[in-house]
Design an enzyme around this catalytic site. Structure first.
Site, PDB file in Angstrom:
ATOM      1  N   LYS A  82       0.846  -1.196   0.000  1.00  0.00           N
ATOM      2  CA  LYS A  82       0.000   0.000   0.000  1.00  0.00           C
ATOM      3  C   LYS A  82       0.877   1.240   0.000  1.00  0.00           C
ATOM      4  O   LYS A  82       1.901   1.299   0.679  1.00  0.00           O
ATOM      5  CB  LYS A  82      -0.889  -0.018   1.256  1.00  0.00           C
ATOM      6  CG  LYS A  82      -1.734   1.218   1.444  1.00  0.00           C
ATOM      7  CD  LYS A  82      -3.187   0.894   1.671  1.00  0.00           C
ATOM      8  CE  LYS A  82      -4.093   2.111   1.564  1.00  0.00           C
ATOM      9  NZ  LYS A  82      -3.953   2.878   0.314  1.00  0.00           N
ATOM     10  N   LYS A 106       6.261   2.377   7.779  1.00  0.00           N
ATOM     11  CA  LYS A 106       5.091   3.021   8.405  1.00  0.00           C
ATOM     12  C   LYS A 106       4.065   1.968   8.810  1.00  0.00           C
ATOM     13  O   LYS A 106       3.528   2.002   9.921  1.00  0.00           O
ATOM     14  CB  LYS A 106       4.414   3.987   7.423  1.00  0.00           C
ATOM     15  CG  LYS A 106       5.162   5.267   7.200  1.00  0.00           C
ATOM     16  CD  LYS A 106       4.381   6.239   6.316  1.00  0.00           C
ATOM     17  CE  LYS A 106       5.341   7.131   5.586  1.00  0.00           C
ATOM     18  NZ  LYS A 106       4.731   8.245   4.878  1.00  0.00           N
ATOM     19  N   LYS A 118       4.806   2.282  -3.551  1.00  0.00           N
ATOM     20  CA  LYS A 118       4.667   3.698  -3.927  1.00  0.00           C
ATOM     21  C   LYS A 118       4.682   3.790  -5.444  1.00  0.00           C
ATOM     22  O   LYS A 118       5.315   2.973  -6.129  1.00  0.00           O
ATOM     23  CB  LYS A 118       5.827   4.513  -3.352  1.00  0.00           C
ATOM     24  CG  LYS A 118       5.551   5.995  -3.286  1.00  0.00           C
ATOM     25  CD  LYS A 118       4.734   6.327  -2.041  1.00  0.00           C
ATOM     26  CE  LYS A 118       4.543   7.811  -1.863  1.00  0.00           C
ATOM     27  NZ  LYS A 118       4.186   8.152  -0.473  1.00  0.00           N
ATOM     28  N   THR A 202      -3.299  12.811   7.483  1.00  0.00           N
ATOM     29  CA  THR A 202      -1.843  12.930   7.636  1.00  0.00           C
ATOM     30  C   THR A 202      -1.540  14.051   8.617  1.00  0.00           C
ATOM     31  O   THR A 202      -0.757  13.878   9.562  1.00  0.00           O
ATOM     32  CB  THR A 202      -1.185  13.192   6.265  1.00  0.00           C
ATOM     33  OG1 THR A 202      -1.598  12.142   5.376  1.00  0.00           O
ATOM     34  CG2 THR A 202       0.320  13.215   6.369  1.00  0.00           C
ATOM     35  N   ASN A 233      -1.675  19.230   1.115  1.00  0.00           N
ATOM     36  CA  ASN A 233      -2.558  18.429   1.965  1.00  0.00           C
ATOM     37  C   ASN A 233      -2.016  18.340   3.400  1.00  0.00           C
ATOM     38  O   ASN A 233      -2.709  18.681   4.364  1.00  0.00           O
ATOM     39  CB  ASN A 233      -2.716  17.029   1.353  1.00  0.00           C
ATOM     40  CG  ASN A 233      -3.496  16.104   2.260  1.00  0.00           C
ATOM     41  OD1 ASN A 233      -2.949  15.512   3.177  1.00  0.00           O
ATOM     42  ND2 ASN A 233      -4.796  15.996   2.039  1.00  0.00           N
ATOM     43  N   SER A 360      -6.213   5.525   5.585  1.00  0.00           N
ATOM     44  CA  SER A 360      -6.421   4.793   4.328  1.00  0.00           C
ATOM     45  C   SER A 360      -6.794   3.342   4.622  1.00  0.00           C
ATOM     46  O   SER A 360      -7.650   2.752   3.956  1.00  0.00           O
ATOM     47  CB  SER A 360      -5.152   4.822   3.467  1.00  0.00           C
ATOM     48  OG  SER A 360      -5.115   5.974   2.673  1.00  0.00           O
TER      49      SER A 360
HETATM   50  N1  LIG Z   1      -0.962  13.306   1.302  1.00  0.00           N
HETATM   51  C1  LIG Z   1      -0.738  12.360   2.200  1.00  0.00           C
HETATM   52  O1  LIG Z   1      -1.665  11.703   2.680  1.00  0.00           O
HETATM   53  C2  LIG Z   1       0.643  12.096   2.685  1.00  0.00           C
HETATM   54  C3  LIG Z   1       1.709  12.894   2.331  1.00  0.00           C
HETATM   55  N2  LIG Z   1       2.942  12.634   2.859  1.00  0.00           N
HETATM   56  C4  LIG Z   1       4.099  13.426   2.481  1.00  0.00           C
HETATM   57  O2  LIG Z   1       3.894  14.787   2.820  1.00  0.00           O
HETATM   58  C5  LIG Z   1       4.624  15.611   1.897  1.00  0.00           C
HETATM   59  C6  LIG Z   1       3.672  16.615   1.272  1.00  0.00           C
HETATM   60  O3  LIG Z   1       2.646  15.871   0.610  1.00  0.00           O
HETATM   61  P1  LIG Z   1       1.210  16.503   0.315  1.00  0.00           P
HETATM   62  O4  LIG Z   1       0.922  17.564   1.297  1.00  0.00           O
HETATM   63  O5  LIG Z   1       0.296  15.367   0.148  1.00  0.00           O
HETATM   64  O6  LIG Z   1       1.466  17.118  -1.107  1.00  0.00           O
HETATM   65  P2  LIG Z   1       0.677  18.313  -1.832  1.00  0.00           P
HETATM   66  O7  LIG Z   1       0.855  18.100  -3.263  1.00  0.00           O
HETATM   67  O8  LIG Z   1      -0.701  18.436  -1.307  1.00  0.00           O
HETATM   68  O9  LIG Z   1       1.487  19.618  -1.363  1.00  0.00           O
HETATM   69  C7  LIG Z   1       2.871  19.719  -1.594  1.00  0.00           C
HETATM   70  C8  LIG Z   1       3.360  21.045  -1.057  1.00  0.00           C
HETATM   71  O10 LIG Z   1       4.780  21.052  -1.174  1.00  0.00           O
HETATM   72  C9  LIG Z   1       5.173  22.179  -1.962  1.00  0.00           C
HETATM   73  N3  LIG Z   1       6.366  21.825  -2.731  1.00  0.00           N
HETATM   74  C10 LIG Z   1       6.432  21.022  -3.828  1.00  0.00           C
HETATM   75  N4  LIG Z   1       7.700  20.962  -4.280  1.00  0.00           N
HETATM   76  C11 LIG Z   1       8.434  21.717  -3.425  1.00  0.00           C
HETATM   77  C12 LIG Z   1       9.802  22.056  -3.333  1.00  0.00           C
HETATM   78  N5  LIG Z   1      10.689  21.589  -4.222  1.00  0.00           N
HETATM   79  N6  LIG Z   1      10.224  22.871  -2.310  1.00  0.00           N
HETATM   80  C13 LIG Z   1       9.336  23.354  -1.412  1.00  0.00           C
HETATM   81  N7  LIG Z   1       8.015  23.071  -1.452  1.00  0.00           N
HETATM   82  C14 LIG Z   1       7.585  22.258  -2.437  1.00  0.00           C
HETATM   83  C15 LIG Z   1       3.981  22.482  -2.844  1.00  0.00           C
HETATM   84  O11 LIG Z   1       4.014  23.819  -3.334  1.00  0.00           O
HETATM   85  C16 LIG Z   1       2.838  22.223  -1.874  1.00  0.00           C
HETATM   86  O12 LIG Z   1       2.642  23.344  -1.037  1.00  0.00           O
HETATM   87  C17 LIG Z   1       5.266  14.653   0.900  1.00  0.00           C
HETATM   88  O13 LIG Z   1       6.567  14.312   1.329  1.00  0.00           O
HETATM   89  C18 LIG Z   1       4.377  13.430   0.994  1.00  0.00           C
HETATM   90  O14 LIG Z   1       5.000  12.255   0.580  1.00  0.00           O
HETATM   91  C19 LIG Z   1       3.147  11.649   3.771  1.00  0.00           C
HETATM   92  C20 LIG Z   1       2.123  10.852   4.168  1.00  0.00           C
HETATM   93  C21 LIG Z   1       0.805  10.946   3.596  1.00  0.00           C
HETATM   94  O1  LIG Z   2      -2.642   6.543   2.310  1.00  0.00           O
HETATM   95  C1  LIG Z   2      -1.856   5.725   1.848  1.00  0.00           C
HETATM   96  O2  LIG Z   2      -2.148   4.573   1.589  1.00  0.00           O
HETATM   97  C2  LIG Z   2      -0.425   6.105   1.559  1.00  0.00           C
HETATM   98  C3  LIG Z   2       0.015   7.445   2.024  1.00  0.00           C
HETATM   99  C4  LIG Z   2       1.413   7.692   1.564  1.00  0.00           C
HETATM  100  O3  LIG Z   2       1.702   7.604   0.393  1.00  0.00           O
HETATM  101  C5  LIG Z   2       2.458   8.007   2.515  1.00  0.00           C
HETATM  102  O4  LIG Z   2       2.277   7.806   3.723  1.00  0.00           O
HETATM  103  O5  LIG Z   2       3.545   8.450   2.091  1.00  0.00           O
END
Ligand SMILES: NC(=O)C1=CN([C@@H]2O[C@H](COP(=O)(O)OP(=O)(O)OC[C@H]3O[C@@H](n4cnc5c(N)ncnc54)[C@H](O)[C@@H]3O)[C@@H](O)[C@H]2O)C=CC1
Ligand SMILES: O=C(O)CCC(=O)C(=O)O
Length: 426
Positions: A82, A106, A118, A202, A233, A360
């Site tokens: 997953k 995780k 992934k 998250t 997010n 999830s």
């Molecule tokens: N969405 C989820 O449920 C989960 C997300 N994560 C991790 O959290 C982190 C953020 O993910 P999300 O919030 O989901 O993504 P998102 O796409 O919703 O937001 C990403 C954010 O990071 C910024 N960003 C992108 N590239 C960048 C860079 N080079 N330098 C600085 N800022 C940058 C974007 O402008 C945006 O504000 C990632 O590492 C992701 O793998 C971890 C667990 C679960």
């Molecule tokens: O919600 C999921 O199954 C995976 C979330 C995820 O990609 C992460 O924790 O980095």
């Protein structure tokens, strides 16, 4: 050997930014400390499967563009794999492999019946139309359909993917499977079988462990100064939760820059103005850089964007006493050592960001049983799991006198190692 390669990197005075190599080095240490033989490391150091796909998409200008995507499945001894799917121009095969290993860790930490996986596509969704994104999302599912599925490998959102993309992917899979199959993917809109609480899960998980870390450091969340990198997010919901809890969110950033106000930012206003990719700083002139962000005066820093943001270059200048890693892989190995030596409490990614995959899992369970839970039930279950996981790792780190990341890896790797041994794989 992995450890030698890491040592070589520092010999030539270059910091090791290879996220796969880094995670392999820590897995090796964790397995050694737990007393597992070398063959367990041989099994777990790489994903058991990685599929590379090429996805042709007819773009709005009439030309066909071919995108490269990946799906890495790390280890399925415990159960189906997953993990999320990332749409980003910097996606690489190495990154996706490391991300799949982190997903296994995780699941081990929060004790889910999963292994890690992934996916990623090299693309920039910020420059694509809605129609192009739909075609890319559906094309990816067609390309990986043979190795994914509700009992094989269950995708979810990650950077620059969201519930709409999950909906298109679920619809495409249901067509291939000739069956309405919501359990194929999580992070769906509620009306398509999504779970209450998944969108903010998250950030909620991060908030729970951040509160626990603050207690350990004697920091009162009310009035605590917090810096958050990333306003998507993870980062934006987190800013909202902390702001509502009375913390002062003094800085946030996106890919284009950062906003700073020592008196605290107006988070509700910024949430209202941000776009679906977590971009908000473009609307302002008085921005600072993402680099400057990490050196600001504050109590808590939360990287919630991309990898390798806290390095040996800025680790000495961090003023916070807690770093909570909402992002995957934001801190290098050298920086982890520096922060730990400086007595800065790190809540590592594989623990801090595990709330997403936890909810999830709840979504998948609800899809499988066809019976849905209230947001309150989800919140209570998540809370219990995150607190327990934090305490396991914090206690392991203190009793073994090891850093929080190694402690997290030791907790996370054990279940898949045991399951692999019971199956007779090693
Ligand atoms: N969405 C989820 O449920 C989960 C997300 N994560 C991790 O959290 C982190 C953020 O993910 P999300 O919030 O989901 O993504 P998102 O796409 O919703 O937001 C990403 C954010 O990071 C910024 N960003 C992108 N590239 C960048 C860079 N080079 N330098 C600085 N800022 C940058 C974007 O402008 C945006 O504000 C990632 O590492 C992701 O793998 C971890 C667990 C679960
Ligand atoms: O919600 C999921 O199954 C995976 C979330 C995820 O990609 C992460 O924790 O980095």
């Amino acid at each position: 050997m992995v450890a030698d390669k890491a040592a070589d990197s520092s010999n030539v005075n270059q910091e090791n930014m290879d996220v796969l190599n880094t995670t392999q080095t820590i897995i090796k240490s964790a397995l050694d400390k737990l007393g597992y033989p070398e063959e367990v490391f041989e099994l777990l150091k790489e994903p058991m499967r990685i599929l590379t796909v090429r996805i042709p998409v007819r773009m709005d200008d009439g030309n066909v563009k071919v995108f490269t995507g990946y799906r890495a499945q790390h280890n399925d001894a415990v159960g189906p794999t997953k993990g999320g799917i990332r749409f980003h121009p910097d996606v690489t095969e190495t990154e996706v492999k490391a991300l799949s290993i982190w997903m296994s860790l995780k699941s081990g930490i929060v004790d889910l019946p999963y292994g890690g996986a992934k996916g990623g596509i090299i693309c920039d969704p910020r420059e694509m139309s809605f129609r192009e994104l739909e075609a890319l999302s559906r094309g990816y599912v067609r390309a990986v359909s043979q190795i994914v599925g509700p009992t094989k490998d269950i995708p979810a959102p990650d950077v620059f993917t969201n519930s709409q993309i999950m909906a298109w992917m679920m619809d495409e899979y249901s067509k291939i499977d000739e069956f309405n199959n919501p359990g194929f993917i999580t992070g769906k809109p509620i009306v398509l079988g999504g779970s209450h609480g998944r969108e903010s899960a998250t950030a909620k998980g991060v908030t729970i462990v951040l509160n626990e870390a603050a207690k350990k450091k004697g920091i009162d969340i009310k009035g605590a100064r917090v810096v958050i990198q990333g306003f998507g997010n993870a980062g934006s919901f987190l800013a909202k939760f902390l702001h509502d809890a009375g913390a002062k969110v003094v800085a946030i950033s996106d890919a284009y820059g950062a906003l700073y106000d020592p008196e605290g930012l107006d988070i509700d206003y910024l949430l209202d103005r941000r776009d679906s990719f977590g971009t908000v700083t473009k609307l302002f002139n008085n921005t600072i850089s993402n680099d400057a962000l990490f050196e600001l005066d504050c109590d808590i820093i939360v990287p919630a964007a991309v990898e390798n943001q806290i390095t040996r270059e800025n680790a000495h200048n961090i003023k916070a006493s807690i770093v909570v890693e909402a992002a995957n892989g934001p801190t290098t190995m050298e920086a982890t050592k520096i922060l730990t030596e400086r007595d800065i409490l790190i809540v590592p990614d594989v623990l801090a960001s595990a709330g997403g995959v936890t909810v999830s899992y709840f979504e998948w369970v609800q899809n499988n049983q066809g019976f849905y839970w209230s947001e309150e039930e989800i919140d209570n279950k998540l809370h219990e799991i995150m607190i327990k996981s934090f305490n396991n790792i914090y206690n392991m780190s203190r009793t073994r006198r090891i850093d929080m990341r190694l402690a997290a890896y030791m907790v996370g790797v054990r279940k898949m190692a045991e399951a692999s041994r019971f199956r007779g794989w090693v």
